[in-house]
Design a protein around this motif. Structure first.
Motif, PDB file in Angstrom:
ATOM      1  N   ARG A 188       0.751  -1.321   0.181  1.00  0.00           N
ATOM      2  CA  ARG A 188      -0.033  -0.189   0.080  1.00  0.00           C
ATOM      3  C   ARG A 188       0.821   1.299  -0.060  1.00  0.00           C
ATOM      4  O   ARG A 188       0.777   2.000  -0.583  1.00  0.00           O
ATOM      5  CB  ARG A 188      -0.863   0.030   1.064  1.00  0.00           C
ATOM      6  CG  ARG A 188      -1.763   1.177   1.376  1.00  0.00           C
ATOM      7  CD  ARG A 188      -2.910   0.944   2.259  1.00  0.00           C
ATOM      8  NE  ARG A 188      -2.130   0.983   3.604  1.00  0.00           N
ATOM      9  CZ  ARG A 188      -3.262   1.074   4.570  1.00  0.00           C
ATOM     10  NH1 ARG A 188      -4.482   0.808   4.512  1.00  0.00           N
ATOM     11  NH2 ARG A 188      -2.555   1.334   5.811  1.00  0.00           N
ATOM     12  N   HIS A 210      -6.670  -3.494   5.139  1.00  0.00           N
ATOM     13  CA  HIS A 210      -5.933  -3.795   3.699  1.00  0.00           C
ATOM     14  C   HIS A 210      -6.685  -3.181   2.559  1.00  0.00           C
ATOM     15  O   HIS A 210      -7.125  -3.716   1.574  1.00  0.00           O
ATOM     16  CB  HIS A 210      -6.023  -5.246   3.043  1.00  0.00           C
ATOM     17  CG  HIS A 210      -5.262  -5.961   4.099  1.00  0.00           C
ATOM     18  ND1 HIS A 210      -3.731  -6.558   3.948  1.00  0.00           N
ATOM     19  CD2 HIS A 210      -5.149  -6.594   5.417  1.00  0.00           C
ATOM     20  CE1 HIS A 210      -3.372  -7.137   4.738  1.00  0.00           C
ATOM     21  NE2 HIS A 210      -4.300  -7.310   5.905  1.00  0.00           N
ATOM     22  N   VAL A 266      -7.169   0.937   0.113  1.00  0.00           N
ATOM     23  CA  VAL A 266      -6.609   2.007  -0.338  1.00  0.00           C
ATOM     24  C   VAL A 266      -7.852   2.705  -1.125  1.00  0.00           C
ATOM     25  O   VAL A 266      -8.679   1.913  -1.853  1.00  0.00           O
ATOM     26  CB  VAL A 266      -5.315   2.129  -1.187  1.00  0.00           C
ATOM     27  CG1 VAL A 266      -5.729   1.133  -2.620  1.00  0.00           C
ATOM     28  CG2 VAL A 266      -4.753   3.252  -1.469  1.00  0.00           C
ATOM     29  N   ALA A 293      -2.888  -1.735  -8.704  1.00  0.00           N
ATOM     30  CA  ALA A 293      -3.584  -2.086  -7.533  1.00  0.00           C
ATOM     31  C   ALA A 293      -4.630  -3.301  -7.649  1.00  0.00           C
ATOM     32  O   ALA A 293      -5.034  -3.976  -6.607  1.00  0.00           O
ATOM     33  CB  ALA A 293      -4.260  -0.738  -6.866  1.00  0.00           C
TER      34      ALA A 293
END
Length: 100
Positions: free
Chosen positions: A52, A73, A75, A90
């Motif tokens: 991250r 976990h 973003v 991502a």
């Protein structure tokens, strides 16, 4: 990047299923969240904690972590200023983490 482009990309990955609603779609693999549309401009992407920080450092205009997500976990990706390749990276990290 648009939410439609996100959906097209995520749905191209093996075993991904779309759930949620039309206004808040979410994509899962093995019933584990990969990414969901939080609002018209914000994605929540599940990523390994050890990856991250590098995502945020490499693409600070694309990603952020609000206080409510610091222990998770996850973003956020901001579609109005997101670099498409970074969002795809991502999503790939999330898919790899969740398909196990």
């Amino acid at each position: 990047m648009t939410s439609e482009e996100v959906g097209t990309y995520v749905e191209s990955l093996p075993l991904v299923k779309r759930k949620g609603t039309s206004s808040r779609p979410a994509w899962y693999v093995h019933d584990r969240l990969i990414v969901r549309l939080h609002d018209p401009n914000t994605l929540v992407i599940r990523v390994p904690l050890n990856k991250r920080e590098s995502l945020i450092e490499s693409h600070p205009e694309t990603f952020g972590v609000p206080p409510r997500m610091e222990a998770h976990h996850k973003v956020e990706a901001y579609l109005d200023r997101a670099e498409p390749g970074a969002v795809q990276t991502a999503i790939d990290l999330a898919w790899q983490m969740q398909r196990r």
